[in-house]
Structure formats: C-alpha cells, structure tokens
Design an enzyme around this catalytic site. Sequence first.
Site, PDB file in Angstrom:
ATOM      1  N   GLY A  55      32.008  63.498  73.719  1.00  0.00           N
ATOM      2  CA  GLY A  55      32.746  64.716  74.022  1.00  0.00           C
ATOM      3  C   GLY A  55      33.811  64.421  75.068  1.00  0.00           C
ATOM      4  N   CYS A  82      27.695  58.106  74.130  1.00  0.00           N
ATOM      5  CA  CYS A  82      28.849  58.306  75.021  1.00  0.00           C
ATOM      6  C   CYS A  82      28.636  59.515  75.935  1.00  0.00           C
ATOM      7  CB  CYS A  82      30.146  58.375  74.226  1.00  0.00           C
ATOM      8  SG  CYS A  82      31.568  57.936  75.229  1.00  0.00           S
ATOM      9  N   TYR A  83      29.375  60.614  75.737  1.00  0.00           N
ATOM     10  CA  TYR A  83      29.126  61.798  76.562  1.00  0.00           C
ATOM     11  C   TYR A  83      27.645  62.151  76.522  1.00  0.00           C
ATOM     12  CZ  TYR A  83      29.592  66.522  78.493  1.00  0.00           C
ATOM     13  OH  TYR A  83      29.467  67.655  79.268  1.00  0.00           O
ATOM     14  N   HIS A 169      30.183  53.780  70.575  1.00  0.00           N
ATOM     15  CA  HIS A 169      30.055  54.662  69.411  1.00  0.00           C
ATOM     16  C   HIS A 169      29.533  53.899  68.187  1.00  0.00           C
ATOM     17  CE1 HIS A 169      32.055  58.291  70.985  1.00  0.00           C
ATOM     18  NE2 HIS A 169      32.656  57.426  71.780  1.00  0.00           N
TER      19      HIS A 169
HETATM   20  N1  GLN Z   1      34.506  62.151  78.472  1.00  0.00           N
HETATM   21  C1  GLN Z   1      33.559  61.088  78.672  1.00  0.00           C
HETATM   22  C2  GLN Z   1      34.214  59.829  79.217  1.00  0.00           C
HETATM   23  O1  GLN Z   1      35.403  59.758  79.349  1.00  0.00           O
HETATM   24  C3  GLN Z   1      32.884  60.787  77.345  1.00  0.00           C
HETATM   25  C4  GLN Z   1      33.852  60.230  76.341  1.00  0.00           C
HETATM   26  C5  GLN Z   1      33.273  60.182  74.947  1.00  0.00           C
HETATM   27  O2  GLN Z   1      32.252  60.775  74.647  1.00  0.00           O
HETATM   28  N2  GLN Z   1      33.977  59.490  74.058  1.00  0.00           N
HETATM   29  O3  GLN Z   1      33.516  58.891  79.564  1.00  0.00           O
END
Ligand code: GLN
Length: 514
Positions: A55, A82-83, A169
């Site tokens: 996110g 990730c997020y 990812h």
């Molecule tokens: N916003 C978060 C970061 O910059 C997560 C990014 C993401 O989920 N791709 O680390």
Amino acid sequence: MKRETVIVLDFGGQYNQLIARRVRECNVYCEIYSYKTDIEKIKEIQPKGIIFTGGPNSVYLEDSPTYTKEIFELGIPVLGICYGAQLMMHLLGGQVGTAPVREYGKIEVTVEQSSKMFENVSEKTICWMSHNDYIAKEAPGFEIIAHTSDCPVAAVQNPGKNLYAVQFHPEVLHTQEGKKMLSNFVYNVCECSGDWKMDSFVEESIKAIQEKVGDGKVLCALSGGVDSSVAAVMLSKAVGNQLTCVFVDHGLLRKNEGDEVEAVFGPAGPYNLNFIRVNAQERFYEKLKGVEEPEEKRKIIGEEFIRVFEEEAKKIGTVDFLVQGTIYPDVVESGVGGESTVIKSHHNVGGLPDYVDFKEIIEPLRDLFKDEVRKAGLELGIPDYLVFRQPFPGPGLGIRIIGEVTAEKVEMVQEADAIWREEIANAGLDKEIGQYFAALTNMRSVGVMGDERTYDYAVALRAVTTTDFMTAESAEIPWDVIGKVTSRIVNEVKHVNRVMYDCTGKPPATIEFE
Ligand code: GLN
C-alpha cells in the site's frame, strides 16, 4: 463441501489482483477484501490463510490503513507483503521507519532456506522491491529470514504462530521465485490441499445453475466474445432448451465476424442455444449519422443495443433469468471487493436490467479471472480460437473509426484490419502480441496513384504487447511485415492511400483510439 479459501486483505496496493491470481494459479481459491472488512466477517469465511497487501501509506502515520491485532490471534496463518509486512511488525511491537536507503526494482535477497516460506528457493534470489520505509526492528517473537545489502529485514517469521512477512513483492513476475514462495505459503504454512480446479468448478457451476433455474426460462446476450461465449455454453450445458441467446449484429463487428459467430453458435453449430441473430446494422448507422464525439458514440451504441435486445426479448415473452458475463476483475473494480479506487462500474451490456423483464441475474463467471474463464471455456470444449480471442470492445469498430461512422468507413476499416491480422498470423507473431487491429483515422491527405492525384484516408495500425491490458507497449513489428501490410492495404482497400504505425504505449495513449 466448503471450498478452501485464502483471502487477500487489501491495503490499497497496486498488485492486489495479482496476488489473488497467483494464489489461484496454485489451485487455491482466493478472494480480495478491503482492509475495512470487519473481523467477524473474516471469521465467518474461515479462510485457510490471510495475505496483507502492499500500500502507498506509511504505517507509523496517523490515518494510515490498519487492522485489529486480533487478526493475528485467530490461529489463521498471515503473510504480510510490503506495507502488509510493515503493518504486521508495527502492530506487534516492531519498529518501522523511513529507510536510510530505499529500494526500487530487482534486488538480490539472501534467504534462510530452512524457513517453510523459502523451501526450494535459492539462497540468493532476485526479488522485486518498491519501498521507502523499512522494518528497522522486527517484532518480539519474530526471527529474520531474509536480508539484502541495504535492507536488514527483508523477511521475518514467527513459525509458532504461523505469521510471515516479506518486504518484497512475491506476486510480481520480476520476483523470480515468487510463485514458489506463495505456493510454499499456501501449502507449507496454510496446509491447503489445492481444491481450486477448473474441471470441478465447471461441474459444480452447472449443478448450481440447474438448481437455481429449475424449469425457468433463461435469456443471454451473446456477443461472441470470450466471456459471453463461455457463459452461454455453460448455461446451455446446464439447462439446454430453456436458454435463448440473442446475438445483435450492430454492423460494427470485424470482417465476417457475424457469420463466424453464427457458424459456431447458430443452429448449424455444436451447441443448443436457441440462437437468434438480429441484423441491426442499418439502425445503428442511422443513429450514428453525424455523431463525432467518442463518448456520445459509445452511449448511442450502448443504448441502441439495449433497444434491439429489448425488442427481441419481448418477442420471447417473460424470462426468469438474465445471464451476464461479469468476471471477477469487474466485481473488484466496481468496488465490491477490494480497496483500490472505483475505476468504473461494469455492466457487460450496459444496464440491461432496467429494460428487460426478468426476475434474477445469473453471473456464472463472477468469481473468475480472465485466464480462468479461458480455462473454463476449454473445459467446456469451446474451440481454441474462440477461447483465446483478442479483447474486442462492446462498441466495436465504432470506436476504431475516428469521427463520424458510416457504412463505407466500416468497410474500409474491416478490410484493412483483416489484412493486418492475416499478415500478423502469417508472420507467426499472433501469439506474442497481446492485441492488434487497424483503425481508420479521420485524416485525409494527398497521394498519387496511377499518375492521378488522390485525396483519401489514412489507416493506423496498432499492435501492443501487454500482460494485463492495464499498461502496454507498442510491439516491434519487423519492417518487412509492416511493408507488406502497407502495400496490401493501399492496393486492396479503396479510399485508403496512407498507412501509419502507432508507436505509443499505454500510458500515455490507450490501446483503443476512442
Ligand atoms: N508505503 C510503504 C513504503 O514505502 C509500502 C510500499 C509498498 O507496499 N509497496 O515502504
């Protein structure tokens, strides 16, 4: 028997549909829910596993999407991506902050092969990263199972609680062993058995349709496109003669397409669809006279389509069910499933329900991604060339003719398009190119043919490579193919004296012209 389900909890990442698709490729059914979904609802679903998506926000800021910590206490495995990984750490007492070095793109990650998550994954593996924040300190009870040169915590686990988190990812293809990792999660951690298979889906759907429909009457608008064809054949296998399919030829189809659709689905073909073809070409051309604006053309075509369909439906009398070829991305995009912004609300045939007298809608493909629709189509015995058809817009050639649509222009673009498609296939390029077609620009220019001045139209050739049609690149077509097509078009298609190749990607252009 309840189908095993893994759910994706959507925190607004860009690849959320991809996560669900990858999980399904592992033969495990997967659905997307917004992070706003109540935990009670999740308990009801009883998923075998939960995946938190990426996110755009930062977990440590106020108002960023979050979830109740209780989710980690349900005894259901959770994978954070990730997020989602950062959020899991943040909620469970770890530390997340701005990364001293942000990572973007393909990065070598060193993984702990003894983890269930990384079974059979190479110790050094290329993963795709996209983050500004990082996990500065893992939460208590967790151990680090991957790192990169700039990112000390690229993955963590708490195997006792079945909690896993990865900074990269795994769902994107740039992560070379991502599919294996997701498969490890659903099989090693969630202990799924892999019961999501298209043959059983087709069988179960047919049974469910039979139960629902009973001896009711069913009506289906068949366009000859993949989704409506698969839906129609499935219905015909389920309820046979109770089904009627109406095919509206709006005069904006590709060359010979109306006859091809009729040959397969009509009385001479292998299916029992009570196929009705309505030749409404003239009506559509009449309505489109003098109209140049793209949105207005789309609207007119959509509305006229409904009118024609409605008239046909009236002849049949009251029907009990109306079939629509809605597929899962339509459901997610219209905001029912995921969190990503509402892009458009979908109606396969543009709002039919308001006009046709029926009791209920049947959407047999509502749970499927496009590649699954194709697999279901093959399962149903629909021929390859129909199942692997290129996407074709509802308004058809109407939006591949810039400006006013006339019967004469339709013929020009049909002929040019047929030549282009034929030569692409002859050159063996049809499998590599996602979508290719000809459009008629509204430009006329001066040429010379047989010593005579001409003032005629220019045809634009379009060919793009794409995996998901959300973004696309102009395809590199060998010059000799373009040359041959150009000379055939100017020789064979009357009133065309110029051929152009569109080199633009999406964005900034779109794949279609209008
Ligand atoms: N916003 C978060 C970061 O910059 C997560 C990014 C993401 O989920 N791709 O680390």
